[in-house]
Design a protein around this motif. Sequence first.
Motif, short mmCIF file in Angstrom:
data_model
loop_
_atom_site.label_atom_id
_atom_site.label_comp_id
_atom_site.label_asym_id
_atom_site.label_seq_id
_atom_site.Cartn_x
_atom_site.Cartn_y
_atom_site.Cartn_z
N PHE A 141 0.86 -1.18 0.00
CA PHE A 141 0.00 0.00 0.00
C PHE A 141 0.90 1.23 0.00
O PHE A 141 1.50 1.59 1.01
N PHE A 194 -7.34 -3.55 3.52
CA PHE A 194 -6.05 -4.09 3.07
C PHE A 194 -5.55 -5.15 4.05
O PHE A 194 -5.15 -6.25 3.65
N VAL A 198 -8.39 -0.23 -3.50
CA VAL A 198 -7.92 -1.25 -2.56
C VAL A 198 -8.63 -2.57 -2.82
O VAL A 198 -8.01 -3.64 -2.85
#
Length: 371
Positions: A9, A33, A252
């Motif tokens: 990320f 995530f 995401v």
Amino acid sequence: MTEFKKLGFGLMRLPMQGEDIDLEQVKAMADLFLERGFTYFDTAYGYTGGKSEMAVKEVLVKRHPRESFLLATKLPAWAGPKTAKEAQDMLYTSLERTGAGYFDYYLLHSMGGNRTKVFDDFGIWSFLAQRKREGVIRHLGFSFHDSAEALDDILTAHPEADFVQLQINYADWDDDRIQSRRCYEVARKHGKPIIIMEPVKGGSLANLPAHVAKPLTDLDAGRSLSSWALRFAASLPGVLTVLSGMSDLGQVDDNTRTLAAVQPLTQEERQALLQVVENLKTTRRVPCTDCRYCVKGCPQGVKIPSIFDAYNTYLVYNHLEGARGSYRMRTQDGGGARNCIACGACEEVCPQKIDIIHQLREAAEMLDPQA
């Protein structure tokens, strides 16, 4: 080096509310995530003027056990410090901002060109090696923007680097300027694990014109364009993780679904990507080869090749936001397109016979509309 799921990320292009990061949205993004088994978060000393590192404290450190995520940040010794102590203190500033206690992965930020020497002059390598022995840093590496030859020189001089972070994507794979493939091969030769940045080329490969993307949409119209780019990067041997600068919950969701389990590209899919690259070559662009003859005689110091590179991001990929961001970054210390006085010195020496004055005017109107 411990393996983990191959999606990182990137905390660079976070959603904003005015001048501030939208922390509530980022919390939801980070939670999703982590829920899907991904753990690697990447920030840097300078992202969003330091606000990205501060967001780490609010989004991750205060809300999740420290051992539940991996954190990377970067030290840009070339970005302002006048002394070795000022440069070295950037590490402690990052520790204070994040509240993380230690960094799982710590990088010398953006080595290459004149920046490489700064890290040596300020003794950053030896300073960070000591911090690694103390446990403040778990893995030490660097991000890199330069030629494969320069990368080979750095890795030869600094075999202590645990890993290297490279710009790799299918559009730049055989690009003579970015040299993604050649840099990848150098890192592999030195036995260094690779973290991939810009797998979607700053978002450009997620916004391809329809005629360019046709080979991919013909294969699977339901698959996002960014997913093809992520799979290309994650399929390469020796890759530790692939960073994606995600800006909303939808990204995401799509990215974690794509790399929940890496699906190597089939031969048919690789051929489709090659055709996309060929399609990109036929799209209108300024045919600048970055020979830089034009720069030497420019009385205004206009950064002509850099401006055209940013402008081509718009012309080729139809990615206006990315093009403007690249333009601002490349001209932040001057040399913008609007400085051109149309003297013609550049056009006299351009081997490609580019109508530089006209192209600079167009670039200025598109990339610098507020000037």
